[in-house]
Scaffold this motif. Structure first.
Motif, mmCIF file in Angstrom:
data_model
loop_
_atom_site.group_PDB
_atom_site.id
_atom_site.type_symbol
_atom_site.label_atom_id
_atom_site.label_comp_id
_atom_site.label_asym_id
_atom_site.label_seq_id
_atom_site.Cartn_x
_atom_site.Cartn_y
_atom_site.Cartn_z
ATOM 1 N N LEU A 61 0.827 -1.212 0.000
ATOM 2 C CA LEU A 61 0.000 0.000 0.000
ATOM 3 C C LEU A 61 0.865 1.267 0.000
ATOM 4 O O LEU A 61 0.575 2.222 -0.722
ATOM 5 C CB LEU A 61 -0.956 -0.005 1.196
ATOM 6 C CG LEU A 61 -2.045 -1.087 1.175
ATOM 7 C CD1 LEU A 61 -2.816 -1.090 2.486
ATOM 8 C CD2 LEU A 61 -2.973 -0.915 -0.016
ATOM 9 N N GLN A 110 0.900 4.083 -2.926
ATOM 10 C CA GLN A 110 0.573 5.467 -2.589
ATOM 11 C C GLN A 110 1.703 6.412 -3.006
ATOM 12 O O GLN A 110 1.459 7.478 -3.559
ATOM 13 C CB GLN A 110 0.299 5.598 -1.082
ATOM 14 C CG GLN A 110 -0.034 6.999 -0.626
ATOM 15 C CD GLN A 110 -1.342 7.512 -1.201
ATOM 16 O OE1 GLN A 110 -2.252 6.740 -1.475
ATOM 17 N NE2 GLN A 110 -1.431 8.801 -1.409
ATOM 18 N N GLU A 111 2.946 6.007 -2.767
ATOM 19 C CA GLU A 111 4.073 6.901 -3.045
ATOM 20 C C GLU A 111 4.466 6.937 -4.518
ATOM 21 O O GLU A 111 4.787 7.996 -5.045
ATOM 22 C CB GLU A 111 5.275 6.492 -2.196
ATOM 23 C CG GLU A 111 6.426 7.481 -2.314
ATOM 24 C CD GLU A 111 7.455 7.325 -1.221
ATOM 25 O OE1 GLU A 111 8.610 7.713 -1.475
ATOM 26 O OE2 GLU A 111 7.114 6.831 -0.132
ATOM 27 N N ILE A 153 -3.909 1.454 -5.870
ATOM 28 C CA ILE A 153 -4.487 1.536 -4.534
ATOM 29 C C ILE A 153 -5.895 2.124 -4.649
ATOM 30 O O ILE A 153 -6.120 3.066 -5.417
ATOM 31 C CB ILE A 153 -3.589 2.367 -3.571
ATOM 32 C CG1 ILE A 153 -4.060 2.244 -2.125
ATOM 33 C CG2 ILE A 153 -3.502 3.820 -4.027
ATOM 34 C CD1 ILE A 153 -3.090 2.835 -1.101
ATOM 35 N N ALA A 155 -9.518 3.827 -2.862
ATOM 36 C CA ALA A 155 -9.805 4.825 -1.822
ATOM 37 C C ALA A 155 -9.809 4.143 -0.450
ATOM 38 O O ALA A 155 -9.265 4.681 0.527
ATOM 39 C CB ALA A 155 -11.144 5.501 -2.095
ATOM 40 N N ARG A 171 -6.253 3.615 0.612
ATOM 41 C CA ARG A 171 -5.609 4.833 1.137
ATOM 42 C C ARG A 171 -6.020 5.072 2.592
ATOM 43 O O ARG A 171 -5.189 5.439 3.426
ATOM 44 C CB ARG A 171 -5.936 6.036 0.264
ATOM 45 C CG ARG A 171 -5.125 6.082 -1.016
ATOM 46 C CD ARG A 171 -5.300 7.404 -1.757
ATOM 47 N NE ARG A 171 -6.616 7.525 -2.352
ATOM 48 C CZ ARG A 171 -6.989 6.954 -3.501
ATOM 49 N NH1 ARG A 171 -6.120 6.233 -4.174
ATOM 50 N NH2 ARG A 171 -8.205 7.125 -3.966
ATOM 51 N N ARG A 172 -7.303 4.838 2.896
ATOM 52 C CA ARG A 172 -7.762 4.994 4.289
ATOM 53 C C ARG A 172 -7.096 3.957 5.182
ATOM 54 O O ARG A 172 -6.671 4.264 6.301
ATOM 55 C CB ARG A 172 -9.289 4.877 4.366
ATOM 56 C CG ARG A 172 -10.024 6.072 3.774
ATOM 57 C CD ARG A 172 -11.508 6.056 4.074
ATOM 58 N NE ARG A 172 -12.189 4.863 3.581
ATOM 59 C CZ ARG A 172 -12.700 4.723 2.357
ATOM 60 N NH1 ARG A 172 -12.600 5.709 1.487
ATOM 61 N NH2 ARG A 172 -13.313 3.608 2.005
ATOM 62 N N LEU A 221 -4.191 2.500 4.675
ATOM 63 C CA LEU A 221 -2.786 2.886 4.810
ATOM 64 C C LEU A 221 -2.630 3.954 5.889
ATOM 65 O O LEU A 221 -1.718 3.875 6.730
ATOM 66 C CB LEU A 221 -2.222 3.378 3.475
ATOM 67 C CG LEU A 221 -0.782 3.863 3.480
ATOM 68 C CD1 LEU A 221 0.182 2.748 3.888
ATOM 69 C CD2 LEU A 221 -0.417 4.407 2.102
ATOM 70 N N HIS A 222 -3.514 4.927 5.900
ATOM 71 C CA HIS A 222 -3.463 5.982 6.919
ATOM 72 C C HIS A 222 -3.612 5.368 8.317
ATOM 73 O O HIS A 222 -2.874 5.728 9.247
ATOM 74 C CB HIS A 222 -4.559 7.028 6.659
ATOM 75 C CG HIS A 222 -4.596 8.109 7.680
ATOM 76 N ND1 HIS A 222 -3.618 9.080 7.785
ATOM 77 C CD2 HIS A 222 -5.484 8.364 8.672
ATOM 78 C CE1 HIS A 222 -3.899 9.882 8.795
ATOM 79 N NE2 HIS A 222 -5.030 9.471 9.351
#
Length: 178
Positions: free
Chosen positions: A57, A61-62, A111, A113, A116-117, A119-120
C-alpha cells in the motif's frame, strides 16, 4: 527486550551476556530485529494486517500504480509471494487490478480509496509501535538511528548491486576499467 538481558545482567544480578557479545553490532542488530519483528507483526495482527500489506500500500501510494513485478522490486517482496499478498489486498478492496493497456498479459495494480484509508490507519498503528520500540531514545536519537541504519543499508544494498553487476559483466569486483 528484557531490561536485564539488554544490560548484560540476569534477574538475580549475575552477568548474563559477555561484554564481547554486547559490543558486536551484528549481534545487537540481530537481537533487536527479532524483537522489532515480533512487536510489529503482533501489533499489525491486532488490526488484521501484515507488514507486507503495508509495504504494498505504501509503495502504491508513493509511486503510483505498478505491475506485480514492479511492486515486488519496490517493496522487497518475492515475486512468488506477491500474488498472495495482492489476493489478500484485493479481497479486502484495498487494491484494484486492471489489465495493462500496453500488455494485456499483465495487470496494473492501483491503490483504492479504501486502501488509502487503510494505509493511513496502518501509519497510525506503526507510529505507536515504533514509539514503543524506540521508547528509550529521544526524538533526535531516533532520527539519528534511522539515518545511520539507512546509511548502512544503502551501503550494503549498493555493494550487493555492484557485485551482481560485476558478475553479470564477467569482471572481477574492483577490476580496473579502460
Amino acid at each position: 527486550m528484557i531490561r536485564a538481558e539488554g544490560a548484560g545482567m540476569s534477574g538475580d544480578g549475575a552477568p548474563r551476556t559477555p561484554d564481547r557479545l554486547r559490543r558486536r553490532a551484528s549481534r545487537l542488530l540481530s537481537q533487536l530485529t527479532a524483537r522489532s519483528d515480533r512487536l510489529i507483526n503482533e501489533g499489525l495482527a491486532r488490526v488484521d494486517a501484515r507488514k507486507w500489506h503495508y509495504a504494498v500500500l505504501a509503495s502504491l501510494q508513493e509511486y503510483g500504480p505498478g505491475s506485480q513485478a514492479e511492486l515486488s522490486r519496490r517493496s522487497g517482496i518475492y515475486r512468488s509471494d506477491m500474488v498472495g499478498v495482492l489476493n489478500e489486498l484485493a479481497e479486502r478492496d484495498l487494491v484494484e487490478r486492471a489489465p495493462d493497456p500496453d500488455d494485456r498479459r499483465r495487470n496494473t495494480i492501483t491503490i483504492s480509496a479504501r486502501g488509502r484509508r487503510r494505509l493511513h490507519r496502518l501509519d497510525q498503528v506503526l507510529d505507536g509501535l515504533h514509539d514503543e520500540l524506540l521508547a528509550p531514545l529521544s526524538p533526535a536519537e531516533r532520527d539519528q538511528l534511522v539515518c545511520l541504519l539507512t546509511r548502512l543499508l544503502d551501503h550494503h544494498t549498493d555493494q550487493h548491486t555492484d557485485h551482481r553487476t560485476d558478475q553479470h559483466t564477467r569482471r572481477a569486483p574492483h577490476a580496473p576499467t579502460s
